[in-house]
Every structure is written in C-alpha cells, then in structure tokens.
Design a protein around this motif. Structure first.
Motif, mmCIF file in Angstrom:
data_model
loop_
_atom_site.group_PDB
_atom_site.id
_atom_site.type_symbol
_atom_site.label_atom_id
_atom_site.label_comp_id
_atom_site.label_asym_id
_atom_site.label_seq_id
_atom_site.Cartn_x
_atom_site.Cartn_y
_atom_site.Cartn_z
ATOM 1 N N PRO A 1 -0.104 -1.339 15.614
ATOM 2 C CA PRO A 1 -0.533 -0.844 14.294
ATOM 3 C C PRO A 1 -1.972 -0.357 14.321
ATOM 4 N N SER A 2 -2.251 0.633 13.480
ATOM 5 C CA SER A 2 -3.630 1.126 13.382
ATOM 6 C C SER A 2 -4.519 0.129 12.650
ATOM 7 N N GLU B 1 -1.003 9.274 7.874
ATOM 8 C CA GLU B 1 -0.114 8.393 8.625
ATOM 9 C C GLU B 1 0.168 8.968 10.013
ATOM 10 N N HIS B 2 0.405 8.119 10.950
ATOM 11 C CA HIS B 2 0.622 8.409 12.371
ATOM 12 C C HIS B 2 -0.659 8.854 13.070
ATOM 13 N N ALA C 1 5.529 5.453 7.572
ATOM 14 C CA ALA C 1 5.978 5.929 8.880
ATOM 15 C C ALA C 1 7.021 7.034 8.793
ATOM 16 N N VAL D 1 -4.470 0.118 9.234
ATOM 17 C CA VAL D 1 -4.737 0.633 7.880
ATOM 18 C C VAL D 1 -4.023 -0.208 6.818
ATOM 19 N N ASP D 2 -2.780 -0.618 7.103
ATOM 20 C CA ASP D 2 -2.034 -1.402 6.103
ATOM 21 C C ASP D 2 -2.741 -2.739 5.853
ATOM 22 N N THR E 1 9.015 1.396 11.299
ATOM 23 C CA THR E 1 7.673 1.840 11.704
ATOM 24 C C THR E 1 7.535 1.771 13.223
ATOM 25 N N ILE F 1 0.216 5.194 1.708
ATOM 26 C CA ILE F 1 -0.690 6.074 2.448
ATOM 27 C C ILE F 1 -0.625 7.453 1.791
ATOM 28 N N VAL G 1 -3.544 8.249 12.207
ATOM 29 C CA VAL G 1 -4.481 7.127 12.112
ATOM 30 C C VAL G 1 -4.326 6.173 13.306
ATOM 31 N N VAL G 2 -3.136 6.141 13.888
ATOM 32 C CA VAL G 2 -2.902 5.283 15.067
ATOM 33 C C VAL G 2 -3.785 5.761 16.229
ATOM 34 N N VAL H 1 6.655 5.121 15.302
ATOM 35 C CA VAL H 1 5.381 5.197 16.029
ATOM 36 C C VAL H 1 5.669 5.410 17.525
ATOM 37 N N LYS I 1 0.827 -1.223 0.000
ATOM 38 C CA LYS I 1 0.000 0.000 0.000
ATOM 39 C C LYS I 1 0.849 1.256 0.000
HETATM 40 C C1 MEV Z 1 2.513 2.753 8.713
HETATM 41 O O1 MEV Z 1 2.339 2.268 7.392
HETATM 42 C C2 MEV Z 1 1.524 3.824 9.006
HETATM 43 C C3 MEV Z 1 1.547 4.356 10.420
HETATM 44 O O2 MEV Z 1 0.450 5.274 10.527
HETATM 45 C C4 MEV Z 1 1.448 3.278 11.464
HETATM 46 C C5 MEV Z 1 0.078 2.601 11.478
HETATM 47 O O3 MEV Z 1 -0.889 3.131 10.958
HETATM 48 O O4 MEV Z 1 0.012 1.509 12.091
HETATM 49 C C6 MEV Z 1 2.820 5.171 10.697
#
Ligand code: MEV
Length: 302
Positions: A133-134, A23-24, A258, A136-137, A179, A19, A26-27, A183, A17
């Motif tokens: 991890p959020s 990013e970040h 990240a 999203v990946d 990452t 982003i 989203v956590v 994070v 993927k």
């Molecule tokens: C990593 O691809 C994206 C971050 O937002 C970490 C996450 O979402 O788990 C940095």
C-alpha cells in the motif's frame, strides 16, 4: 454481571476515505488527493479468559486474524470489529479497520503514540491486506479531512482547505474490486503504463490548485477517469456509472480507489445532486450524497 465488566477494555475507530485524484500513481511516489468520509470502522477489545480471538464471525477471516495477532497480546482479548464501510468498494475499509485496531491496541497498553507511530503500525497491518500500500488510505483514516498525500520519503501530508464545500455523489457498482490484484496488475504492466501513471500524478498535483473552481475540478475528474481507463483499472460498469452521473448533470465523475469494481465519485453543484441521485435510483444503482469537508470524519481521540 457488573456494569464495569460490560464495558470494553479499549475502543479504537477511524473513518474510511474516497480518493479524488492519484490512485495507483500514488503507489509509485506521485501525489494523491483523498478525503475522509463519514462512515467508520470500530474495533472494541473485551476481556476474555483464553486466547485472543475475533468474536464476530463476519470479520473472522485469515488476514484479520493475522492483523489481530500482530497488533494485540496473544491472550486475554475478545475482539469485536465493526465497519459501516462496504468491503472491496475502494472506500478504505481495510485501512480504517487497521487504524481502528492500532488505536485500540495503544489504548489497551495505556500508550499515547505519536501519529507517525500509529501510521507505521497501521501500515504494517494494511500490508497484510494489500501487499504494497502507498499509505494514503491509512493517512486519511488517521488524520481525517481532505489531504494532499505523497508517500516520499519524506512523507508529504498536507491538509487542503476548501473555500466552498464540495458536493459529491458516490455510486456503487455493486461489485467489489481487489486492491491487491489491481495494484499487482498495474505493476505487471510497467514500464508500459509509466507515462499514464506520471500523467495521473501530474493531474493530482494540478487539482490541488483547482479545488475552488468546481467546473475545472470536474473536468479534471473526467480526465482522471480517462487515464484510469488507459491504465486498465476501470470497467465497463464504472464507465457507465460515470456517464450516468455526467448525463444527470455532474461536473465530473471518476472511479475512486483501486477500480475493477467499487465506487464512482461524481462532483456536482448542490442543486444537481438530487437529479443524480434520482437517475441512479431509476437504474437501481445504490448511491448517496456527501459534502466535503465532513466534520464527523475527523479522527477520534481513541
Ligand atoms: C487504494 O485505495 C488506492 C491505491 O492507489 C492503492 C494504494 O494507494 O495503496 C490503488
């Protein structure tokens, strides 16, 4: 040996993927926009008389061994892991391997789990790599396409439509970013950086309404990069690659993933893409162009 024995017991695969926004942030429950790319990871499971193990040495590290021990029976399997995705470049290589592995494990068990179950299983594996991890990946690796993601609860996963394709150029900084470390660094900087995280999330939400206005979307990507610099996850090299792309005509550019290394993604009009690739080439920066949506980035049934 018969042909039947030369076939894997089960195979799973999933895309990586990029982003585009969020990013970040989203956590911490903010919106992100992310897209599947055409590069994939594949996990093949083979019959083996003995303990389950990873048989291709380039993927035989302790975290992948733990993932294998969580996802697969302890005996009887030789695991082949393959990935077209460069590791540590923010392109979701670990999540795509995690999703490929849970798909292969489900196929081995003769199961056809719901997507939610595969998501949870793959997230458990992804935690081995990234701690918190959020998701999203993993969501993008499972669903493919272009998505608006919010971790919730409840989880929000909205496929985004494009009236016109998005033309992107990915520029590789040549160095990996961790990452897990980035994070953790952002977490340690809270609450000082909470306003930046909120602004990144708000911008991602706004960007869902700008997908067909490429000039505005490019400006939003530049704003996102400025916020990621403030957050402390960009590097001089990543900023330099953003400038390189913009100077060559990109509508906008930002780091993707990240940070700390990894890639920059630039948005361009189709006729500017060759100039950006040429500018990258002159500076010996590995770069490639891609177009969203990518039909081949849709998930495979395995
Ligand atoms: C990593 O691809 C994206 C971050 O937002 C970490 C996450 O979402 O788990 C940095």
């Amino acid at each position: 040996m018969s042909l039947v024995l030369d076939r894997p017991l089960a195979v799973g695969s999933a895309p990586g993927k990029l982003i585009l926004f969020g990013e970040h942030a989203v956590v911490y429950g903010q919106t992100a926009i992310a897209a599947a790319v055409g590069l994939r990871s594949t996990v093949s499971l083979w019959h083996h008389d003995g303990p389950t193990h990873i048989r291709n040495s380039s993927f035989d590290d302790f975290r992948l061994r733990r993932a294998v021990s969580m996802a697969l029976p302890a005996h009887g399997i030789a695991v082949d892991i393959g990935s077209e995705l460069p590791p540590g470049r923010g392109m979701g290589s670990s999540a795509s391997i995690a999703v490929a592995m849970v798909r292969a494990a489900a196929a081995l068990a003769g199961e056809q789990p719901e997507r939610e179950a595969l998501f949870e299983r793959s997230l458990a594996l992804e935690r081995i790599f990234h701690g918190t991890p959020s998701g999203v990946d993993n969501a993008v690796a499972l669903s493919g396409g272009l998505l608006r993601f919010r971790r919730g609860p409840p989880l929000e996963l909205e496929p985004l439509e494009l009236a016109q394709p998005l033309h992107l150029v990915v520029l590789d900084s040549g160095s990996p970013g961790s990452t897990a470390e980035l994070v953790a660094a952002v977490r340690a900087a809270r609450p000082r950086v909470d306003r930046v995280l909120d602004a990144i999330g708000r911008l991602a939400e706004q960007a869902t309404g700008l997908l067909d206005d490429h000039k505005a979307l490019g400006n939003a990507m530049n704003d996102a990069q400025a916020m990621l610099v403030l957050l402390g996850v960009s590097t001089p090299r990543l900023s330099e690659l953003c400038s390189l792309a913009r100077d060559a005509g990109a509508l906008g550019a930002k780091l993707s993933g990240a940070g700390g290394g990894g890639v920059v993604v630039a948005l361009a009009e189709p006729d500017t893409v060759p100039a950006i690739l040429a500018a990258a080439g002159r500076r010996e920066v590995p770069a490639f162009a891609l177009q969203l949506p990518i039909p081949s980035a849709s998930p495979e049934p395995t």
